[in-house]
Design a protein around this motif. Structure first.
Motif, short mmCIF file in Angstrom:
data_model
loop_
_atom_site.label_atom_id
_atom_site.label_comp_id
_atom_site.label_asym_id
_atom_site.label_seq_id
_atom_site.Cartn_x
_atom_site.Cartn_y
_atom_site.Cartn_z
N PRO A 122 78.75 74.29 36.13
CA PRO A 122 78.09 74.35 34.82
C PRO A 122 76.66 74.86 34.97
N LEU A 123 76.21 75.61 33.98
CA LEU A 123 74.85 76.15 33.98
C LEU A 123 74.19 75.77 32.65
N LEU A 124 73.10 75.03 32.76
CA LEU A 124 72.37 74.59 31.58
C LEU A 124 71.14 75.48 31.43
N VAL A 125 71.02 76.18 30.30
CA VAL A 125 69.80 76.95 30.05
C VAL A 125 68.80 75.95 29.48
N SER A 126 68.06 75.30 30.38
CA SER A 126 67.34 74.09 29.98
C SER A 126 65.99 74.37 29.33
N GLU A 127 65.56 75.65 29.35
CA GLU A 127 64.41 76.05 28.53
C GLU A 127 64.62 77.47 28.06
N TRP A 128 64.54 77.63 26.75
CA TRP A 128 64.49 78.95 26.12
C TRP A 128 63.86 78.70 24.76
N GLY A 129 63.37 79.73 24.13
CA GLY A 129 62.76 79.49 22.82
C GLY A 129 61.83 80.64 22.46
N VAL A 130 61.36 80.59 21.24
CA VAL A 130 60.49 81.66 20.73
C VAL A 130 59.40 81.09 19.84
N ASP A 131 58.40 81.91 19.63
CA ASP A 131 57.39 81.63 18.61
C ASP A 131 58.09 81.70 17.26
N LEU A 132 58.15 80.56 16.59
CA LEU A 132 58.97 80.47 15.38
C LEU A 132 58.31 81.06 14.13
N ARG A 133 57.10 81.58 14.31
CA ARG A 133 56.49 82.27 13.17
C ARG A 133 57.13 83.63 12.96
N GLY A 134 57.85 84.09 13.96
CA GLY A 134 58.56 85.37 13.83
C GLY A 134 57.66 86.58 13.94
N THR A 135 56.45 86.40 14.47
CA THR A 135 55.50 87.51 14.52
C THR A 135 55.38 88.14 15.91
N ASN A 136 56.05 87.55 16.89
CA ASN A 136 55.96 88.07 18.25
C ASN A 136 57.18 88.97 18.52
N VAL A 137 56.93 90.27 18.58
CA VAL A 137 58.04 91.23 18.69
C VAL A 137 58.80 91.03 20.00
N ASN A 138 58.06 90.74 21.06
CA ASN A 138 58.72 90.48 22.35
C ASN A 138 59.73 89.34 22.20
N ASP A 139 59.30 88.27 21.56
CA ASP A 139 60.19 87.12 21.33
C ASP A 139 61.35 87.46 20.40
N ASN A 140 61.05 88.19 19.33
CA ASN A 140 62.10 88.47 18.34
C ASN A 140 63.25 89.27 18.95
N ARG A 141 62.89 90.26 19.76
CA ARG A 141 63.94 91.10 20.36
C ARG A 141 64.75 90.31 21.38
N TYR A 142 64.02 89.54 22.17
CA TYR A 142 64.68 88.67 23.16
C TYR A 142 65.65 87.71 22.48
N LEU A 143 65.21 87.14 21.36
CA LEU A 143 66.03 86.13 20.69
C LEU A 143 67.38 86.69 20.27
N ASN A 144 67.39 87.90 19.70
CA ASN A 144 68.66 88.48 19.27
C ASN A 144 69.60 88.68 20.45
N CYS A 145 69.03 88.98 21.59
CA CYS A 145 69.83 89.21 22.79
C CYS A 145 70.32 87.90 23.40
N ILE A 146 69.43 86.94 23.55
CA ILE A 146 69.84 85.69 24.21
C ILE A 146 70.84 84.92 23.35
N LEU A 147 70.71 85.01 22.04
CA LEU A 147 71.69 84.32 21.20
C LEU A 147 73.09 84.87 21.45
N GLY A 148 73.17 86.18 21.71
CA GLY A 148 74.46 86.77 22.05
C GLY A 148 75.02 86.19 23.34
N VAL A 149 74.16 86.03 24.34
CA VAL A 149 74.62 85.52 25.63
C VAL A 149 75.00 84.04 25.53
#
Ligand SMILES: *[C@@H]1O[C@H](CO)[C@@H](O)[C@H](O)[C@H]1NC(C)=O
Ligand SMILES: *[C@@H]1O[C@H](CO)[C@@H](O)[C@H](O)[C@H]1NC(C)=O
Length: 564
Positions: free
Chosen positions: A311-338
Motif C-alpha cells: 500500500p502507498l499512502l500519499v500522506s501529504e498533498w494539497g494546494v493553495d485553496l485561493r485558486g490563484t497559484n497557477v503552479n498549484d492549479n495545474r498540478y491539482l488537475n493532474c494529481i486528482l487524475g492519479v
C-alpha cells in the motif's frame, strides 16, 4: 461569508450521511492490516480507504492547532462532515521523551511563548483542555476523534517542536543535531505503547520527510527497520508507515532491496507530492507534458510499490485553496487524475485554517487549509466537491457490488460523466450518480450493458449517446502526454477532444495544448477513466430519467436500434 461552522455542518449533513454509508467502516472496531496493495479491515477483509486530512500538533506550542477557535468536538465532527474518515496527527519526539515538555500544561505552553490571546481562546472553546498537560491534551484530541469515528495516524513529524522542514533544521536525518536514533526509537516506543488499545489509532508513521546532507540508503534500512520493529512490538495493531528519502519523494531504492521485517501484513509506504516537489515546473511548462513527466517520475520513485504489492499512502498533498497559484492549479488537475486512477489512500495537507504560531508569525493564515482562518467556515467548498469522489473507494477487496467498469472522472470539477436520458446530451454530475461505462479494446465507450456509446457530433456540438458505434466518431483515443484527453474524429473528419461547456454539458472542441505552449490550460478536457466495482450510491433506477424505456421491452428496443 459569515456562516457559522454549525451552519456549515448542517449544509454538509447529507454528505455526512452519504460518507458514513460509503466508507461503511467504523473507526472503532478492528485493527487494519494490508492485503497486497490494499489496506483492509482485519476482521472482514474489506478494503478501508484512508481519506485523511493532516492536523498539526508539532509546532512550538505542541497543541493541536485550532483549539483556541473551536471546541474539539466541533472540529472532529467537521472533519467527518467534510468527507474525511481519518486524521494524520503530527507530534514531535520531545512530546514523548521530554517529561518537562510533556507535563507543561497547555496554558503554560502558550504562556511561555507569549501567546496570551490564545489562552483566552482556548479557555472559551476548550476549557476542559486548557489545564491538561500537553501529552494529555494530545490524547484528548485523539480520543475525541475516536468518539466521532475518525481514524488517526500518529505521525512523528519532527524531534524538536517547530515548523518543518528544511535541509538544515537539524531534524532531517539520523545523526542530525536533533535526530538521535535512540531517542527516536524511545519516543516511537513510548507513543506506540501509550496508544496501544486506542482502537481509532490505526497507524503510526515513523518519521516525516527524511532529508538533508546526511541522508543515505544504508542508514535508511538500518534505522527504519529498527523503528518499525519497535513500533510493532509495542503496539502490534497499528499499521507501520515508512517514508522515503528526499522529503519523502523517493522510495525507488525499495525496488532493489525490500525492507526486512519480522512481521507481515502491517507495512505501508508513504509519499509526499506537492506542486513545488517539481519546483515551478507546472507554470514553466506545457501542462500536458509536465503532467506526463511528473506522473512517470512519481511511478518510478514510489508508485511502482503498488505493483509490488505494498500500500502507498500519499500522506501529504494539497494546494493553495485561493485558486490563484497557477503552479498549484495545474498540478491539482493532474494529481486528482492519479489519485483516482490508482485509487490511492491519502492525507490532504491540511485541516489547519491558521496556526497559533508558525515561523515566528502569530495566527498565520494557512491557505492550504480546508478550514478558514477562524476555523468556522470551509475555505473553499468547490475544492471539497473536487475531492469528494476520491474520498470513497472505487475498488478493492470486498467492494464488488458490480462488475468492473469505468467511471469517467473530470478533475477540474470533481464531477463524472452522466447521462440524463438516452437522447439528451451527456453532462457532468455528482460521481455518486454515475453510470457504469465500458471502454473496449476498440476504444468505444459504451454505457455498460447496453448498445449505447458516446459519439462526437462535430466541433462545438454536444456529445451524445448513439447506437452506431463503429464509426470514427465513436472511437475515443486517449491522447497527449498527460493521457487525459479523449479524442475522436467528428463526422466531418476533424479531430476533436471531449470537453465541457459552461453548463457542464459534454461537447467536443479542438484539442487544447497538444503542442508545447506553456500558457494554455487543457484542464477542461482532462478526464480519467477510473476502474470501479462500486455501484452508484443513489437508489435511482437505472432508467429513472426516461421511464418509458424502463419497460420490459427495452432490450428489444436496443437490439432494434442496433440493426439500423
Ligand atoms: C525539554 O522541554 C523543556 C520545556 O519545553 C525545555 O526547556 C528543555 O530544553 C527540553 N529538553 C531537551 C533536552 O530538549
Ligand atoms: C476556490 O478555488 C477555485 C479554484 O479551484 C477558485 O476559482 C475560487 O476563487 C476559490 N474560492 C475561494 C473562496 O477562494
Amino acid at each position: 461569508m459569515g456562516r457559522l461552522f454549525s451552519f456549515s455542518l448542517l449544509s454538509f449533513l447529507p454528505l455526512l450521511i452519504l460518507f458514513s454509508i460509503l466508507n461503511a467502516k467504523p473507526a472503532k472496531g478492528f485493527p487494519l492490516s494490508t492485503n497486497s496493495r490494499w489496506i483492509v479491515d482485519d476482521q472482514s477483509g474489506q478494503r478501508v480507504k484512508l481519506a485523511c486530512v493532516n492536523w498539526a500538533s508539532h509546532l512550538e506550542p505542541v497543541v493541536a492547532e485550532g483549539l483556541t477557535k473551536k471546541p474539539v468536538d466541533v472540529i472532529s465532527r467537521g472533519i467527518l462532515a467534510m468527507g474525511f474518515n481519518c486524521v494524520r496527527f503530527t507530534w514531535p519526539i520531545y512530546l514523548a521523551t521530554n517529561d518537562s515538555l510533556a507535563f507543561l500544561t497547555v496554558r503554560q505552553s502558550f504562556q511561555n511563548l507569549g501567546l496570551t490571546e490564545a489562552i483566552a481562546g482556548i479557555q472559551t472553546n476548550n476549557p476542559s483542555i486548557i489545564d491538561l498537560p500537553l501529552i494529555e491534551a494530545f490524547q484528548a484530541v485523539v480520543s475525541n476523534l475516536g468518539d466521532n469515528n475518525v481514524m488517526v495516524i500518529l505521525d512523528n513529524h519532527i524531534t524538536k517542536p517547530g515548523w518543518c522542514c528544511s535541509n538544515t533544521d537539524g531534524n532531517g536525518f539520523f545523526g542530525d543535531q536533533y535526530f538521535d536514533p535512540q531517542l527516536w526509537i524511545n519516543g516511537l516506543t513510548k507513543m506506540a505503547t501509550l496508544f496501544n488499545g486506542v482502537t481509532n489509532v490505526i497507524g503510526m508513521s515513523l518519521r516525516n520527510e527524511l532529508r538533508g546532507p546526511k541522508q543515505n540508503v544504508n542508514d535508511w534500512y538500518s534505522y527504519m527497520q529498527r523503528g518499525a520493529e519497535a513500533v510493532h512490538s509495542a503496539n502490534p495493531n497499528v499499521l507501520v508507515i515508512l517514508s522515503g528519502l528526499n522529503f519523502d519523494k523517493d522510495l525507488s531504492f525499495i525496488r532493489n532491496q525490500p525492507v526486512s521485517l519480522t512481521f507481515t501484513g502491517k507495512t505501508v509506504f508513504e509519499v509526499h507530492w506537492y506542486s513545488f516537489t517539481d519546483g515551478q515546473a507546472w507554470v514553466n511548462g506545457n501542462p500536458n507534458q509536465v503532467c506526463g513527466r511528473v506522473v512517470n517520475n512519481m511511478k518510478g520513485s514510489s508508485g511502482f510499490l503498488l505493483d509490488k504489492g505494498w500500500p502507498l499512502l500519499v500522506s501529504e498533498w494539497g494546494v493553495d485553496l485561493r485558486g490563484t497559484n497557477v503552479n498549484d492549479n495545474r498540478y491539482l488537475n493532474c494529481i486528482l487524475g492519479v489519485l483516482t486512477e490508482l485509487d490511492l489512500d491519502w492525507a490532504l495537507w491540511t485541516l489547519v485554517g491558521s496556526y497559533y504560531l508558525r515561523e515566528g508569525v502569530v495566527g498565520l493564515n494557512e491557505y492550504y487549509g480546508v478550514l478558514n482562518w477562524n476555523w468556522g467556515e470551509i475555505r473553499n467548498s468547490s475544492f471539497l466537491q473536487r475531492i469528494s469522489f476520491l474520498q470513497s473507494p472505487s475498488r478493492g477487496p470486498g467492494l464488488s457490488e458490480r462488475s468492473l467498469h469505468k467511471v469517467i472522472f473530470h478533475p477540474l470539477t470533481g464531477l463524472c460523466v452522466l447521462r440524463k436520458s438516452y437522447f439528451d446530451p451527456l453532462r457532468l454530475g455528482p460521481c455518486t450518480d454515475t453510470e457504469p461505462w465500458n471502454y473496449t479494446p476498440q476504444k468505444i465507450l459504451y454505457l455498460k450493458g447496453t448498445y449505447f456509446c458516446i459519439q462526437s457530433n462535430g466541433l462545438g456540438k454536444p456529445a451524445k449517446l448513439g447506437i452506431k458505434c463503429t464509426n470514427s466518431n465513436t472511437r475515443w483515443e486517449i491522447i497527449s502526454d498527460s493521457k487525459m484527453h479523449l479524442s475522436s474524429k467528428a463526422k466531418d473528419g476533424t479531430t476533436v477532444c471531449l470537453d465541457v461547456d459552461s453548463s457542464n454539458t459534454l461537447v467536443t472542441n479542438t484539442c487544447k495544448c497538444l503542442g508545447t505552449d506553456k500558457t494554455c490550460d487543457p484542464a477542461s478536457q482532462w478526464f480519467k477513466l477510473v476502474d470501479s466495482t462500486r455501484s452508484s450510491t443513489t437508489t435511482k433506477s437505472f432508467l429513472q430519467f426516461n421511464p418509458s424505456l424502463d419497460l420490459p421491452g427495452k432490450d428489444f428496443l436496443w437490439k432494434l436500434f442496433d440493426s439500423f
